[in-house]
Design a protein around this motif. Structure first.
Motif, PDB file in Angstrom:
ATOM      1  N   ARG A 189     -30.189   4.463 -17.494  1.00  0.00           N
ATOM      2  CA  ARG A 189     -30.079   4.059 -18.890  1.00  0.00           C
ATOM      3  C   ARG A 189     -31.467   3.745 -19.456  1.00  0.00           C
ATOM      4  O   ARG A 189     -32.374   3.419 -18.719  1.00  0.00           O
ATOM      5  CB  ARG A 189     -29.199   2.811 -19.006  1.00  0.00           C
ATOM      6  CG  ARG A 189     -27.761   3.024 -18.604  1.00  0.00           C
ATOM      7  CD  ARG A 189     -26.938   1.759 -18.792  1.00  0.00           C
ATOM      8  NE  ARG A 189     -27.399   0.661 -17.948  1.00  0.00           N
ATOM      9  CZ  ARG A 189     -27.951  -0.459 -18.405  1.00  0.00           C
ATOM     10  NH1 ARG A 189     -28.108  -0.649 -19.674  1.00  0.00           N
ATOM     11  NH2 ARG A 189     -28.349  -1.400 -17.583  1.00  0.00           N
ATOM     12  N   PRO A 190     -31.642   3.716 -20.785  1.00  0.00           N
ATOM     13  CA  PRO A 190     -30.590   4.027 -21.742  1.00  0.00           C
ATOM     14  C   PRO A 190     -30.517   5.523 -22.048  1.00  0.00           C
ATOM     15  O   PRO A 190     -31.534   6.218 -22.009  1.00  0.00           O
ATOM     16  CB  PRO A 190     -31.029   3.261 -22.989  1.00  0.00           C
ATOM     17  CG  PRO A 190     -32.539   3.292 -22.918  1.00  0.00           C
ATOM     18  CD  PRO A 190     -32.862   3.203 -21.451  1.00  0.00           C
ATOM     19  N   MET A 232     -25.283  16.231 -21.189  1.00  0.00           N
ATOM     20  CA  MET A 232     -26.373  15.993 -22.150  1.00  0.00           C
ATOM     21  C   MET A 232     -27.109  14.676 -21.921  1.00  0.00           C
ATOM     22  O   MET A 232     -28.163  14.448 -22.515  1.00  0.00           O
ATOM     23  CB  MET A 232     -25.848  16.054 -23.591  1.00  0.00           C
ATOM     24  CG  MET A 232     -24.687  15.131 -23.898  1.00  0.00           C
ATOM     25  SD  MET A 232     -24.070  15.347 -25.608  1.00  0.00           S
ATOM     26  CE  MET A 232     -23.430  17.007 -25.537  1.00  0.00           C
ATOM     27  N   PHE A 233     -26.584  13.807 -21.088  1.00  0.00           N
ATOM     28  CA  PHE A 233     -27.239  12.538 -20.791  1.00  0.00           C
ATOM     29  C   PHE A 233     -27.423  12.410 -19.287  1.00  0.00           C
ATOM     30  O   PHE A 233     -26.592  12.862 -18.503  1.00  0.00           O
ATOM     31  CB  PHE A 233     -26.406  11.358 -21.297  1.00  0.00           C
ATOM     32  CG  PHE A 233     -26.168  11.375 -22.773  1.00  0.00           C
ATOM     33  CD1 PHE A 233     -27.176  11.069 -23.666  1.00  0.00           C
ATOM     34  CD2 PHE A 233     -24.913  11.717 -23.279  1.00  0.00           C
ATOM     35  CE1 PHE A 233     -26.960  11.092 -25.030  1.00  0.00           C
ATOM     36  CE2 PHE A 233     -24.675  11.737 -24.640  1.00  0.00           C
ATOM     37  CZ  PHE A 233     -25.698  11.431 -25.523  1.00  0.00           C
ATOM     38  N   ASN A 258     -33.134  14.201 -25.345  1.00  0.00           N
ATOM     39  CA  ASN A 258     -32.362  15.434 -25.188  1.00  0.00           C
ATOM     40  C   ASN A 258     -31.364  15.687 -26.307  1.00  0.00           C
ATOM     41  O   ASN A 258     -30.944  16.824 -26.520  1.00  0.00           O
ATOM     42  CB  ASN A 258     -31.592  15.415 -23.858  1.00  0.00           C
ATOM     43  CG  ASN A 258     -32.513  15.447 -22.660  1.00  0.00           C
ATOM     44  OD1 ASN A 258     -33.545  16.103 -22.683  1.00  0.00           O
ATOM     45  ND2 ASN A 258     -32.151  14.706 -21.620  1.00  0.00           N
ATOM     46  N   VAL A 259     -30.954  14.622 -27.003  1.00  0.00           N
ATOM     47  CA  VAL A 259     -29.934  14.765 -28.042  1.00  0.00           C
ATOM     48  C   VAL A 259     -30.537  14.393 -29.389  1.00  0.00           C
ATOM     49  O   VAL A 259     -30.970  13.257 -29.613  1.00  0.00           O
ATOM     50  CB  VAL A 259     -28.702  13.888 -27.740  1.00  0.00           C
ATOM     51  CG1 VAL A 259     -27.623  14.118 -28.803  1.00  0.00           C
ATOM     52  CG2 VAL A 259     -28.140  14.206 -26.351  1.00  0.00           C
ATOM     53  N   PHE A 260     -30.558  15.360 -30.282  1.00  0.00           N
ATOM     54  CA  PHE A 260     -31.185  15.229 -31.596  1.00  0.00           C
ATOM     55  C   PHE A 260     -30.104  15.039 -32.657  1.00  0.00           C
ATOM     56  O   PHE A 260     -29.198  15.851 -32.788  1.00  0.00           O
ATOM     57  CB  PHE A 260     -32.007  16.477 -31.901  1.00  0.00           C
ATOM     58  CG  PHE A 260     -32.669  16.495 -33.252  1.00  0.00           C
ATOM     59  CD1 PHE A 260     -33.761  15.689 -33.510  1.00  0.00           C
ATOM     60  CD2 PHE A 260     -32.194  17.327 -34.263  1.00  0.00           C
ATOM     61  CE1 PHE A 260     -34.385  15.705 -34.749  1.00  0.00           C
ATOM     62  CE2 PHE A 260     -32.806  17.352 -35.503  1.00  0.00           C
ATOM     63  CZ  PHE A 260     -33.909  16.537 -35.748  1.00  0.00           C
ATOM     64  N   LEU A 302     -19.694   9.539 -19.046  1.00  0.00           N
ATOM     65  CA  LEU A 302     -20.805   9.960 -19.906  1.00  0.00           C
ATOM     66  C   LEU A 302     -21.729  10.950 -19.220  1.00  0.00           C
ATOM     67  O   LEU A 302     -22.165  11.940 -19.827  1.00  0.00           O
ATOM     68  CB  LEU A 302     -21.596   8.721 -20.347  1.00  0.00           C
ATOM     69  CG  LEU A 302     -22.807   8.959 -21.243  1.00  0.00           C
ATOM     70  CD1 LEU A 302     -22.381   9.472 -22.609  1.00  0.00           C
ATOM     71  CD2 LEU A 302     -23.623   7.672 -21.405  1.00  0.00           C
ATOM     72  N   TYR A 303     -22.035  10.697 -17.937  1.00  0.00           N
ATOM     73  CA  TYR A 303     -23.034  11.525 -17.269  1.00  0.00           C
ATOM     74  C   TYR A 303     -22.460  12.852 -16.776  1.00  0.00           C
ATOM     75  O   TYR A 303     -23.161  13.635 -16.128  1.00  0.00           O
ATOM     76  CB  TYR A 303     -23.682  10.730 -16.137  1.00  0.00           C
ATOM     77  CG  TYR A 303     -24.340   9.471 -16.666  1.00  0.00           C
ATOM     78  CD1 TYR A 303     -25.400   9.543 -17.564  1.00  0.00           C
ATOM     79  CD2 TYR A 303     -23.867   8.207 -16.311  1.00  0.00           C
ATOM     80  CE1 TYR A 303     -25.983   8.405 -18.086  1.00  0.00           C
ATOM     81  CE2 TYR A 303     -24.451   7.064 -16.824  1.00  0.00           C
ATOM     82  CZ  TYR A 303     -25.504   7.159 -17.715  1.00  0.00           C
ATOM     83  OH  TYR A 303     -26.086   6.029 -18.236  1.00  0.00           O
ATOM     84  N   GLU A 304     -21.207  13.123 -17.129  1.00  0.00           N
ATOM     85  CA  GLU A 304     -20.610  14.441 -16.866  1.00  0.00           C
ATOM     86  C   GLU A 304     -20.477  15.264 -18.141  1.00  0.00           C
ATOM     87  O   GLU A 304     -19.879  16.335 -18.130  1.00  0.00           O
ATOM     88  CB  GLU A 304     -19.239  14.267 -16.199  1.00  0.00           C
ATOM     89  CG  GLU A 304     -19.309  13.646 -14.808  1.00  0.00           C
ATOM     90  CD  GLU A 304     -17.944  13.474 -14.157  1.00  0.00           C
ATOM     91  OE1 GLU A 304     -16.972  14.121 -14.638  1.00  0.00           O
ATOM     92  OE2 GLU A 304     -17.826  12.697 -13.191  1.00  0.00           O
TER      93      GLU A 304
END
Length: 368
Positions: free
Chosen positions: A21-22, A16-17, A50-52, A11-13
């Motif tokens: 967490r979370p 965007m995240f 960061n993610v809409f 996920l962290y690659e």
């Protein structure tokens, strides 16, 4: 035992995240107007999201309801991305949706619960996304079918999607519960145990159906160690064209994330913790081993009963007998502080296995 047949990028690659967490995806249930999208996006950016997210096409049960604004909403999301530096995400349910999202620079797509339940649509979307680098999150199907959920993941993975994760939003139920959808946490836990590296989001908005329960569901998901939350947030929920009761304002979301929920650590370097947890787990291992021996002994007696029924031409299922056994088990379990639902689930599973074993004996297919 974990399955090994999914090729995943952590996920962290995804770009965007970020830890810790979370990881949060937030935004309105539906894009309704350019002003609403921009006002909400600005409020979410100010609190570090960061993610809409915003629904562009809305699958509704009845015709005539608001079914999403369509392609114009993607242009509003493009503007939010450009002006606030946000990644943008929406739900897709067809090849056409995918092509429009790719054309408008959508950064992440998710598959809704109704779509996940349809392998034809899942395959169509997977084919449309083939050889793209866009992350895909797959919501659980509307019914509690773990294999159907996994099958959808496999279809995307075979299409080359490695930035792949899931969203747990609960399952439809006819039971009267306080939530909109039944969490059925055991299914989510089973999926996590099979694919421990699979990025895992929980959607407390759809699971709850009411903002009153979003905090408790969010905390439960973090207590279980899941990485992310997808939470619906609207600048003016009372005026929302869909799911107004389950949306938070950006200010309410800030309070939730920074004041009302606690993130649990996955592990600790504390030596006392490690020693104590190892001792407790060793005790659990011994109890589990004893349980296995006890179950094997019980099954052996069940087979003996099956032989006796066969020799005396007696039907396998004795409903009154099992009802009495289960009633007694629940009563004794209650005295021991064990939940009734847990006991019924466990002992019904034992009973089904016993019936199957006896059936093999009576039908002549036993290996004994």
């Amino acid at each position: 035992m974990a399955n090994k047949n999914l090729e995943l990028i952590p996920l962290y690659e995804w770009g965007m995240f970020t830890e810790p967490r979370p990881s949060v995806i937030a935004g309105p249930c539906s894009a309704e107007s350019e002003e609403q999208v921009m006002t909400t996006a600005e409020g979410l950016k100010d609190l570090g999201i960061n993610v809409f997210r915003a629904g562009i096409w809305k699958p509704r049960t009845h015709p005539g309801c608001f079914e999403g604004i369509g392609v114009p909403g993607l242009k509003w999301m493009q503007r939010a991305k450009r002006e606030f530096g946000l990644k943008i995400a929406t739900e897709v349910a067809s090849q056409k949706h995918v092509f429009e999202c790719l054309k408008h620079g959508v950064d992440l797509v998710w598959i809704g619960a109704r779509t996940t339940a349809n392998p034809f649509l899942v395959q169509e979307i997977a084919d449309a996304l083939k050889d793209t680098d866009i992350p895909v999150l797959v919501k659980n199907p509307v019914n509690p079918d773990l294999d159907l959920w996994i099958g959808a993941l496999e279809r995307f993975n075979r299409a080359g999607i490695k930035k792949l994760g899931v969203i747990h939003r609960g399952f439809s139920t006819s039971e009267k519960i306080k939530y909109r959808n039944n969490p059925e946490w055991q299914i989510a836990i089973e999926l996590r145990s099979r694919y421990p590296e699979l990025p895992f989001f929980v959607d407390p908005s759809h699971m709850a159906g009411s903002r009153d329960y979003i905090q408790e569901i969010s905390q439960r998901s973090l207590d279980l160690g899941f990485e992310g939350l997808m939470i619906e947030s609207h600048c003016d929920p009372a005026c929302a064209l869909s799911d107004s009761k389950q949306q938070l304002t950006p200010e309410q979301l800030r309070d939730l994330l920074y004041n009302k929920i606690t993130v649990r650590d996955a592990d600790s370097d504390n030596q006392s913790w490690k020693e104590n947890i190892d001792q407790l787990r060793a005790k659990i291992d011994i109890i589990d081993e004893n349980l296995l021996y006890t179950l094997a002994s019980r099954m052996k007696i069940s087979r003996q009963i099956g032989e006796y029924k066969r020799d005396n031409n007696i039907a396998i299922i004795q409903a009154n007998r099992w009802d009495a056994v289960l009633e007694q088990v629940v009563a004794k379990g209650r005295e021991a502080g064990l939940p009734e639902k847990f006991l019924v689930t466990v002992f019904n599973a034992i009973h089904e296995a016993s019936v199957e074993a006896q059936n093999e004996i009576i039908s002549g297919h036993s290996e004994d």
